[in-house]
Design a protein around this motif. Sequence first.
Motif, PDB file in Angstrom:
ATOM      1  N   LYS A 279     -32.223  -9.358  57.048  1.00  0.00           N
ATOM      2  CA  LYS A 279     -33.289  -9.537  57.722  1.00  0.00           C
ATOM      3  C   LYS A 279     -32.788 -10.430  59.205  1.00  0.00           C
ATOM      4  CE  LYS A 279     -36.841  -9.559  54.490  1.00  0.00           C
ATOM      5  NZ  LYS A 279     -38.010 -10.144  53.589  1.00  0.00           N
ATOM      6  N   ASP A 280     -31.692 -11.058  58.810  1.00  0.00           N
ATOM      7  CA  ASP A 280     -31.054 -11.856  60.043  1.00  0.00           C
ATOM      8  C   ASP A 280     -30.336 -10.866  61.069  1.00  0.00           C
ATOM      9  OD1 ASP A 280     -31.888 -14.660  59.102  1.00  0.00           O
ATOM     10  OD2 ASP A 280     -30.343 -14.109  57.478  1.00  0.00           O
ATOM     11  N   GLY A 281     -30.029  -9.574  60.823  1.00  0.00           N
ATOM     12  CA  GLY A 281     -29.319  -8.697  61.567  1.00  0.00           C
ATOM     13  C   GLY A 281     -29.936  -8.622  62.843  1.00  0.00           C
ATOM     14  N   PRO A 282     -30.986  -8.420  63.065  1.00  0.00           N
ATOM     15  CA  PRO A 282     -31.652  -7.979  64.189  1.00  0.00           C
ATOM     16  C   PRO A 282     -31.580  -8.980  65.454  1.00  0.00           C
ATOM     17  CG  PRO A 282     -33.134  -7.266  62.699  1.00  0.00           C
ATOM     18  CD  PRO A 282     -32.332  -8.214  61.853  1.00  0.00           C
ATOM     19  N   ASP A 283     -31.251 -10.309  64.990  1.00  0.00           N
ATOM     20  CA  ASP A 283     -31.328 -11.509  65.884  1.00  0.00           C
ATOM     21  C   ASP A 283     -30.041 -12.335  65.634  1.00  0.00           C
ATOM     22  OD1 ASP A 283     -31.783 -13.487  67.783  1.00  0.00           O
ATOM     23  OD2 ASP A 283     -33.718 -14.049  67.095  1.00  0.00           O
ATOM     24  N   PRO A 284     -28.883 -11.900  66.206  1.00  0.00           N
ATOM     25  CA  PRO A 284     -27.771 -12.358  65.723  1.00  0.00           C
ATOM     26  C   PRO A 284     -27.323 -13.665  66.388  1.00  0.00           C
ATOM     27  CG  PRO A 284     -27.133 -10.583  67.170  1.00  0.00           C
ATOM     28  CD  PRO A 284     -28.582 -10.637  66.694  1.00  0.00           C
ATOM     29  N   ALA A 285     -28.156 -13.833  67.693  1.00  0.00           N
ATOM     30  CA  ALA A 285     -27.925 -15.209  68.169  1.00  0.00           C
ATOM     31  C   ALA A 285     -28.651 -16.359  67.493  1.00  0.00           C
ATOM     32  CB  ALA A 285     -28.706 -15.035  69.632  1.00  0.00           C
ATOM     33  N   ALA A 286     -29.848 -15.767  66.845  1.00  0.00           N
ATOM     34  CA  ALA A 286     -30.402 -16.617  65.965  1.00  0.00           C
ATOM     35  C   ALA A 286     -29.688 -17.036  64.785  1.00  0.00           C
ATOM     36  CB  ALA A 286     -31.918 -16.496  65.703  1.00  0.00           C
ATOM     37  N   ALA A 287     -28.972 -16.238  64.301  1.00  0.00           N
ATOM     38  CA  ALA A 287     -28.026 -16.512  62.980  1.00  0.00           C
ATOM     39  C   ALA A 287     -27.162 -17.357  63.247  1.00  0.00           C
ATOM     40  CB  ALA A 287     -27.674 -14.894  62.500  1.00  0.00           C
ATOM     41  N   THR A 288     -26.364 -16.930  64.330  1.00  0.00           N
ATOM     42  CA  THR A 288     -25.310 -17.798  64.846  1.00  0.00           C
ATOM     43  C   THR A 288     -25.893 -19.397  65.046  1.00  0.00           C
ATOM     44  OG1 THR A 288     -24.478 -16.141  66.254  1.00  0.00           O
ATOM     45  CG2 THR A 288     -23.854 -18.271  66.729  1.00  0.00           C
ATOM     46  N   ALA A 289     -27.066 -19.454  65.834  1.00  0.00           N
ATOM     47  CA  ALA A 289     -27.374 -20.901  65.719  1.00  0.00           C
ATOM     48  C   ALA A 289     -27.808 -21.575  64.568  1.00  0.00           C
ATOM     49  CB  ALA A 289     -28.834 -20.809  66.700  1.00  0.00           C
ATOM     50  N   ALA A 290     -28.321 -20.874  63.353  1.00  0.00           N
ATOM     51  CA  ALA A 290     -28.492 -21.410  62.153  1.00  0.00           C
ATOM     52  C   ALA A 290     -27.005 -21.839  61.457  1.00  0.00           C
ATOM     53  CB  ALA A 290     -29.331 -20.424  61.047  1.00  0.00           C
ATOM     54  N   LEU A 291     -26.324 -20.974  61.891  1.00  0.00           N
ATOM     55  CA  LEU A 291     -24.747 -21.366  61.040  1.00  0.00           C
ATOM     56  C   LEU A 291     -24.266 -22.490  61.939  1.00  0.00           C
ATOM     57  CD1 LEU A 291     -22.378 -20.692  59.459  1.00  0.00           C
ATOM     58  CD2 LEU A 291     -21.585 -18.991  61.372  1.00  0.00           C
ATOM     59  N   LEU A 292     -24.310 -22.572  63.185  1.00  0.00           N
ATOM     60  CA  LEU A 292     -23.798 -23.585  63.691  1.00  0.00           C
ATOM     61  C   LEU A 292     -24.460 -24.957  63.473  1.00  0.00           C
ATOM     62  CD1 LEU A 292     -23.102 -22.439  67.414  1.00  0.00           C
ATOM     63  CD2 LEU A 292     -21.720 -22.495  65.588  1.00  0.00           C
TER      64      LEU A 292
END
Length: 316
Positions: A279-292
């Motif tokens: 479900k995180d796939g469509p928004d890789p920018a948001a997933a990156t922010a969550a990781l950081l």
Amino acid sequence: MLPEDTLLVAREHDRHVLRRATANGDLERVRRGAYRPVGPEQNRHAAARRLATDRLRAVHRQLRARHVFSHESAALLWGAPLWRLPQRVHVLVPSSPSSRAAADIVRRRGVPDEHVVLRALPVTTLRRTVVDCALTLHPLDALVVADWALGRGMDRAAALDLWARPRRRNGTARARWVLEHADAGAESPWETWVRYLALRAGLPRPRTQLPVEVDGRRYRVDLGWAEEKVLVEFDGRVKDVDGSFGAGYDADHARFEDKVREDAITARLGVRPLRFTAKDGPDPAAATAALLRAFRPAVRGSLRVNPLLPLPGASF
């Protein structure tokens, strides 16, 4: 009834019979001039892989010129997982392609002397396939293939040697990055996706299948930065389906074991793994922010996005 793997080429059969069988629902079109029996229902991904493979079989039967399957078509035949399945068939041929060539075939000039036969089809070697994909695909797509190939024994140094040989220079910097950052520890394309986001953001290279010892038991985390106490897991939906890993697989028991494992790791390291899903796939920018956000401000402030690496596109 025809066997499931039957492939019928129009020039070898009565076209009226083929059209009638297609209209009746007994056959389905693979590509222009090629048909197959309607097969059993499969999940979406398995059905798409089967159709893509049958397109290759059809092209092999229909092409009269010498050819070798290459790039993502070769990766498919090798059995590699693919971030996106190829929509066209990729082949190497001895001469320049005609302007009248079929739109669903990508022809490139140059048939290699060194190739193998897989599923009765001529295919570039694994090393050549990985290098070709690294030179032409989105770097995430290529990294998924390269991760898998390393896990199957491909020699990284040999691949880099092939990459360095004289050839067209477009995409070579990205290709080298893919070959150098491929990791045999990635166990799924989605684990590769998370790692790609991390590396694109400028984070240090994580360790895949990070071991964690707790009370004499050895656990693994999909990837992590032990020195930063950042752990990452990808949760695939397949884990929640009984029988996904064999007839005895119990999804409820697996979820319980996963909870015990996560609690033990959290107690040992003082941090709970960060979890991602499809479900995180469509928004890789948001997933990156969550990781950081899992990293210290000092680490985040030192990062620079790698300009060679674009954001991922949608997966299949």
